[in-house]
Design a protein around this motif. Structure first.
Motif, PDB file in Angstrom:
ATOM      1  N   LYS A  92      13.855 -24.434  49.201  1.00 23.90           N
ATOM      2  CA  LYS A  92      14.956 -23.430  49.333  1.00 23.90           C
ATOM      3  C   LYS A  92      15.836 -23.611  50.554  1.00 23.90           C
ATOM      4  O   LYS A  92      17.016 -23.437  50.555  1.00 23.90           O
ATOM      5  N   ALA A  93      15.086 -23.966  51.632  1.00 23.65           N
ATOM      6  CA  ALA A  93      15.809 -24.219  52.899  1.00 23.65           C
ATOM      7  C   ALA A  93      16.832 -25.249  52.765  1.00 23.65           C
ATOM      8  O   ALA A  93      17.944 -25.335  53.176  1.00 23.65           O
ATOM      9  N   ILE A  94      16.534 -26.612  52.330  1.00 31.59           N
ATOM     10  CA  ILE A  94      17.289 -27.429  51.836  1.00 31.59           C
ATOM     11  C   ILE A  94      18.353 -26.987  50.926  1.00 31.59           C
ATOM     12  O   ILE A  94      19.699 -27.427  51.090  1.00 31.59           O
ATOM     13  N   HIS A  95      18.023 -26.433  49.920  1.00 34.16           N
ATOM     14  CA  HIS A  95      19.076 -26.174  48.773  1.00 34.16           C
ATOM     15  C   HIS A  95      20.014 -25.212  49.770  1.00 34.16           C
ATOM     16  O   HIS A  95      21.236 -25.348  49.473  1.00 34.16           O
ATOM     17  N   ASP A  96      19.493 -24.255  50.347  1.00 31.80           N
ATOM     18  CA  ASP A  96      20.697 -23.126  50.791  1.00 31.80           C
ATOM     19  C   ASP A  96      21.372 -24.086  52.089  1.00 31.80           C
ATOM     20  O   ASP A  96      22.491 -23.533  52.002  1.00 31.80           O
ATOM     21  N   LYS A  97      20.842 -24.976  52.829  1.00 35.67           N
ATOM     22  CA  LYS A  97      21.763 -25.415  53.938  1.00 35.67           C
ATOM     23  C   LYS A  97      22.837 -26.414  53.370  1.00 35.67           C
ATOM     24  O   LYS A  97      23.815 -26.436  53.873  1.00 35.67           O
ATOM     25  N   TYR A  98      22.269 -27.191  52.383  1.00 31.84           N
ATOM     26  CA  TYR A  98      23.135 -28.291  51.889  1.00 31.84           C
ATOM     27  C   TYR A  98      23.820 -28.103  50.739  1.00 31.84           C
ATOM     28  O   TYR A  98      24.940 -28.962  50.363  1.00 31.84           O
ATOM     29  N   ILE A  99      23.445 -27.112  49.780  1.00 33.38           N
ATOM     30  CA  ILE A  99      24.060 -27.008  48.538  1.00 33.38           C
ATOM     31  C   ILE A  99      25.072 -25.835  48.648  1.00 33.38           C
ATOM     32  O   ILE A  99      26.045 -25.798  48.329  1.00 33.38           O
ATOM     33  N   ASN A 100      24.240 -24.820  48.899  1.00 34.85           N
ATOM     34  CA  ASN A 100      25.024 -23.426  48.919  1.00 34.85           C
ATOM     35  C   ASN A 100      26.201 -23.463  50.182  1.00 34.85           C
ATOM     36  O   ASN A 100      27.221 -22.869  50.261  1.00 34.85           O
ATOM     37  N   TRP A 115       4.312 -34.916  56.839  1.00 36.41           N
ATOM     38  CA  TRP A 115       4.005 -33.878  58.071  1.00 36.41           C
ATOM     39  C   TRP A 115       5.057 -32.830  58.191  1.00 36.41           C
ATOM     40  O   TRP A 115       4.748 -31.726  58.571  1.00 36.41           O
ATOM     41  N   LEU A 116       6.278 -33.160  57.846  1.00 34.73           N
ATOM     42  CA  LEU A 116       7.391 -32.175  57.875  1.00 34.73           C
ATOM     43  C   LEU A 116       6.919 -31.036  56.952  1.00 34.73           C
ATOM     44  O   LEU A 116       7.091 -30.005  57.096  1.00 34.73           O
ATOM     45  N   ALA A 117       6.516 -31.564  55.550  1.00 36.01           N
ATOM     46  CA  ALA A 117       6.391 -30.568  54.598  1.00 36.01           C
ATOM     47  C   ALA A 117       5.094 -29.817  54.939  1.00 36.01           C
ATOM     48  O   ALA A 117       5.025 -28.523  54.781  1.00 36.01           O
ATOM     49  N   THR A 118       4.143 -30.557  55.572  1.00 36.23           N
ATOM     50  CA  THR A 118       2.993 -29.613  55.986  1.00 36.23           C
ATOM     51  C   THR A 118       3.533 -28.653  56.996  1.00 36.23           C
ATOM     52  O   THR A 118       2.606 -27.383  56.873  1.00 36.23           O
ATOM     53  N   LEU A 119       3.970 -28.801  57.923  1.00 32.35           N
ATOM     54  CA  LEU A 119       4.642 -28.011  58.847  1.00 32.35           C
ATOM     55  C   LEU A 119       5.195 -26.767  58.224  1.00 32.35           C
ATOM     56  O   LEU A 119       5.363 -25.594  58.608  1.00 32.35           O
ATOM     57  N   ALA A 120       6.119 -27.029  57.391  1.00 30.21           N
ATOM     58  CA  ALA A 120       6.867 -25.922  56.318  1.00 30.21           C
ATOM     59  C   ALA A 120       5.797 -25.103  55.752  1.00 30.21           C
ATOM     60  O   ALA A 120       5.941 -24.009  56.047  1.00 30.21           O
ATOM     61  N   ASN A 121       4.734 -25.747  55.148  1.00 26.97           N
ATOM     62  CA  ASN A 121       3.961 -24.987  54.474  1.00 26.97           C
ATOM     63  C   ASN A 121       3.222 -24.167  55.334  1.00 26.97           C
ATOM     64  O   ASN A 121       2.910 -22.863  55.171  1.00 26.97           O
TER      65      ASN A 121
END
Length: 70
Positions: A54-62, A40-46
């Motif tokens: 990208k949001a996860i990568h930007d926040k937690y990796i970059n 459901w989280l992925a559905t909301l994002a979609n």
């Protein structure tokens, strides 16, 4: 309505985690509830056009994650 479904699944996950903490949890049910919340989280994002990967990568990796997690 999608956010309501997401919220309901979070409640079901909370219930499954509480059962686990009491010692009467069901590992299969817990896994299902985690999967439901993620779906459901992925559905909301979609539907809001957020690229979740990208949001996860930007926040937690970059950026190194939220404050206090380093």
């Amino acid at each position: 309505p999608t956010f309501l479904w997401f919220s309901e699944e979070i409640g079901e996950l909370a219930e499954a985690l509480a059962k686990l903490a009491r010692g009467d949890g069901d590992a299969d049910n817990l896994a299902e509830e985690f999967a439901d919340v993620l779906a459901w989280l992925a559905t909301l994002a979609n539907i809001t056009e957020v690229d979740l990967s990208k949001a996860i990568h930007d926040k937690y990796i970059n950026d190194g994650g939220p404050p206090g997690t380093k």
